[in-house]
Scaffold this motif. Sequence first.
Motif, PDB file in Angstrom:
ATOM      1  N   LEU A  26       0.678  -1.133  -0.011  1.00 36.64           N
ATOM      2  CA  LEU A  26      -0.013   0.025  -0.109  1.00 36.64           C
ATOM      3  C   LEU A  26       0.728   1.416  -0.013  1.00 36.64           C
ATOM      4  N   GLN A  27       1.914   1.561   0.784  1.00 37.02           N
ATOM      5  CA  GLN A  27       2.782   2.409   0.811  1.00 37.02           C
ATOM      6  C   GLN A  27       3.585   2.672  -0.581  1.00 37.02           C
ATOM      7  N   GLU A  28       3.539   1.669  -1.080  1.00 36.21           N
ATOM      8  CA  GLU A  28       4.709   1.738  -2.470  1.00 36.21           C
ATOM      9  C   GLU A  28       3.608   1.947  -3.520  1.00 36.21           C
ATOM     10  N   SER A  29       2.208   1.814  -3.602  1.00 38.33           N
ATOM     11  CA  SER A  29       1.575   1.988  -4.532  1.00 38.33           C
ATOM     12  C   SER A  29       1.344   3.333  -5.203  1.00 38.33           C
ATOM     13  N   ALA A  30       1.014   3.093  -6.387  1.00 38.46           N
ATOM     14  CA  ALA A  30       0.709   4.568  -7.138  1.00 38.46           C
ATOM     15  C   ALA A  30      -0.497   5.147  -6.387  1.00 38.46           C
ATOM     16  N   VAL A  31      -1.382   4.417  -6.179  1.00 42.04           N
ATOM     17  CA  VAL A  31      -2.571   5.143  -5.324  1.00 42.04           C
ATOM     18  C   VAL A  31      -2.402   5.791  -4.218  1.00 42.04           C
ATOM     19  N   PHE A  32      -1.524   5.172  -3.429  1.00 39.82           N
ATOM     20  CA  PHE A  32      -1.340   6.084  -2.205  1.00 39.82           C
ATOM     21  C   PHE A  32      -0.516   7.115  -2.393  1.00 39.82           C
ATOM     22  N   PHE A 182     -10.413   7.893   2.373  1.00 36.40           N
ATOM     23  CA  PHE A 182      -9.283   7.132   1.565  1.00 36.40           C
ATOM     24  C   PHE A 182      -8.812   6.048   2.581  1.00 36.40           C
ATOM     25  N   ALA A 183      -8.966   6.009   3.768  1.00 39.66           N
ATOM     26  CA  ALA A 183      -8.734   4.792   4.610  1.00 39.66           C
ATOM     27  C   ALA A 183      -9.596   3.580   3.902  1.00 39.66           C
ATOM     28  N   GLN A 184     -10.961   3.798   3.938  1.00 41.20           N
ATOM     29  CA  GLN A 184     -11.738   3.068   3.498  1.00 41.20           C
ATOM     30  C   GLN A 184     -11.251   2.312   1.916  1.00 41.20           C
ATOM     31  N   HIS A 185     -10.894   3.310   1.129  1.00 43.51           N
ATOM     32  CA  HIS A 185     -10.659   3.107  -0.263  1.00 43.51           C
ATOM     33  C   HIS A 185      -9.247   2.049  -0.132  1.00 43.51           C
ATOM     34  N   LEU A 186      -8.507   2.282   0.669  1.00 45.78           N
ATOM     35  CA  LEU A 186      -7.375   1.416   1.000  1.00 45.78           C
ATOM     36  C   LEU A 186      -7.609   0.108   1.234  1.00 45.78           C
ATOM     37  N   SER A 187      -8.510   0.068   2.315  1.00 49.32           N
ATOM     38  CA  SER A 187      -8.868  -1.274   2.790  1.00 49.32           C
ATOM     39  C   SER A 187      -9.481  -1.894   1.905  1.00 49.32           C
ATOM     40  N   ALA A 188     -10.287  -1.607   0.965  1.00 47.22           N
ATOM     41  CA  ALA A 188     -10.952  -2.253  -0.234  1.00 47.22           C
ATOM     42  C   ALA A 188      -9.849  -2.837  -1.160  1.00 47.22           C
ATOM     43  N   LEU A 189      -8.901  -1.837  -1.331  1.00 47.74           N
ATOM     44  CA  LEU A 189      -7.778  -2.068  -2.449  1.00 47.74           C
ATOM     45  C   LEU A 189      -6.666  -3.007  -1.830  1.00 47.74           C
ATOM     46  N   SER A 190      -6.696  -3.233  -0.605  1.00 49.57           N
ATOM     47  CA  SER A 190      -5.399  -3.999  -0.019  1.00 49.57           C
ATOM     48  C   SER A 190      -4.859  -5.156  -0.908  1.00 49.57           C
ATOM     49  N   ASN A 191      -5.970  -6.186  -0.900  1.00 48.82           N
ATOM     50  CA  ASN A 191      -5.542  -7.337  -1.551  1.00 48.82           C
ATOM     51  C   ASN A 191      -5.226  -7.161  -2.954  1.00 48.82           C
ATOM     52  N   GLN A 192      -6.083  -6.322  -3.757  1.00 57.20           N
ATOM     53  CA  GLN A 192      -5.667  -6.380  -5.127  1.00 57.20           C
ATOM     54  C   GLN A 192      -4.212  -5.632  -5.508  1.00 57.20           C
ATOM     55  N   LEU A 193      -3.903  -4.587  -4.466  1.00 56.23           N
ATOM     56  CA  LEU A 193      -2.627  -3.903  -4.832  1.00 56.23           C
ATOM     57  C   LEU A 193      -1.619  -4.907  -4.386  1.00 56.23           C
ATOM     58  N   THR A 194      -1.775  -5.859  -3.357  1.00 50.76           N
ATOM     59  CA  THR A 194      -0.862  -6.773  -3.213  1.00 50.76           C
ATOM     60  C   THR A 194      -0.446  -7.659  -4.186  1.00 50.76           C
ATOM     61  N   VAL A 195      -1.383  -8.270  -4.920  1.00 55.90           N
ATOM     62  CA  VAL A 195      -1.112  -9.113  -6.160  1.00 55.90           C
ATOM     63  C   VAL A 195      -0.752  -8.487  -7.223  1.00 55.90           C
ATOM     64  N   ARG A 254      -4.570 -15.269  -2.427  1.00 52.93           N
ATOM     65  CA  ARG A 254      -4.919 -14.047  -2.665  1.00 52.93           C
ATOM     66  C   ARG A 254      -5.310 -13.503  -4.337  1.00 52.93           C
ATOM     67  N   VAL A 255      -4.493 -14.415  -4.978  1.00 57.16           N
ATOM     68  CA  VAL A 255      -4.608 -14.272  -6.387  1.00 57.16           C
ATOM     69  C   VAL A 255      -6.255 -14.955  -6.835  1.00 57.16           C
ATOM     70  N   ARG A 256      -6.414 -15.992  -6.178  1.00 63.23           N
ATOM     71  CA  ARG A 256      -7.552 -16.795  -6.198  1.00 63.23           C
ATOM     72  C   ARG A 256      -8.732 -15.991  -5.849  1.00 63.23           C
TER      73      ARG A 256
END
Length: 309
Positions: A26-32, A182-195, A254-256
């Motif tokens: 999350l810290q390294e993502s373009a979204v953040f 934004f915290a709610q948005h990051l929570s929803a994206l956490s797994n997607q961004l990890t993958v 997480r991919v699945r």
Amino acid sequence: MKSNLLSTSEATETHEASDRSVVQHLQESAVFSDYQDAFENTTQLPLMLRRVGSFQAPMQGSKKLNPFCAIMAASNKTCAACLQLQQKVEESASSEAVTMECFAGLSESAVPVRVGEKILGYLQTGQVLLRPPTKTQFRKTMQLLEEWKISVDAAALEKAYFATRVITSEQYQSVVRLVAIFAQHLSALSNQLTVQTATAESPQMAKARQFVADHHSEDISLSQVASAVHTTPFYFCKLFKKATGLTFTDYLARVRVERVKHLLLNPHTRVSEAAFEAGFQSLSQFNRVFHRIEGESPSDYRAKLHEQI
């Protein structure tokens, strides 16, 4: 008994390492990065994402770090006071944003970034005054520093203190609300961004990720992926964990889960159908993994998804 305790401890450590990896993604993502730049340029306040239990000063590294706080951070004792405040914030911010004042009267806020009941980290902002600075407050601050036997340049500190940003409580509440959204948005994206996060990785890791993407619906194993990238399972396991921050098993799960979420966009797709198509071998395993990663049951996720649509 000893073996069971050891395996439980190892499982806990694995989950904690996975949580740290998610926060790092999350810290390294373009979204953040994009939101952080926009937020700081618009509000002139710092915004940082801090993982749970971190001993790092919360705003360290921000371009909008308050000069007064920067001077204070140079001392171990004042830094310790700051970290004690962060601990109090963490204990209080279990479900919503929390704002507290530091020993010098500056307000700081933390908003939990969570998955279900689990808090991954905190979005933090602040280092502002909600009322104009006064000589009396500054004298009290200096008295505390003297009691702590901290030597500072009083003139420089006073200048920085009286230059601290002052905003009204109403304005600050609006700022914190932006952070909460934004915290709610990051929570929803956490797994997607990890993958999806693509870091500078070796050709072997890129090939491994692609193999998982192509074969995740099958009953694949670590040994099969290792063979596909021409390494031993032992070496591949170490290489994969170092490159992704996740175990192979957790990454595959997480991919699945992401595949299931994509399949559930179709309102006619049953949860069980999506689970088996994504590669899960049993519904009990799927339900357990989905809830751990997304923080809610697959059925609840599907219901919310189609309410929004």
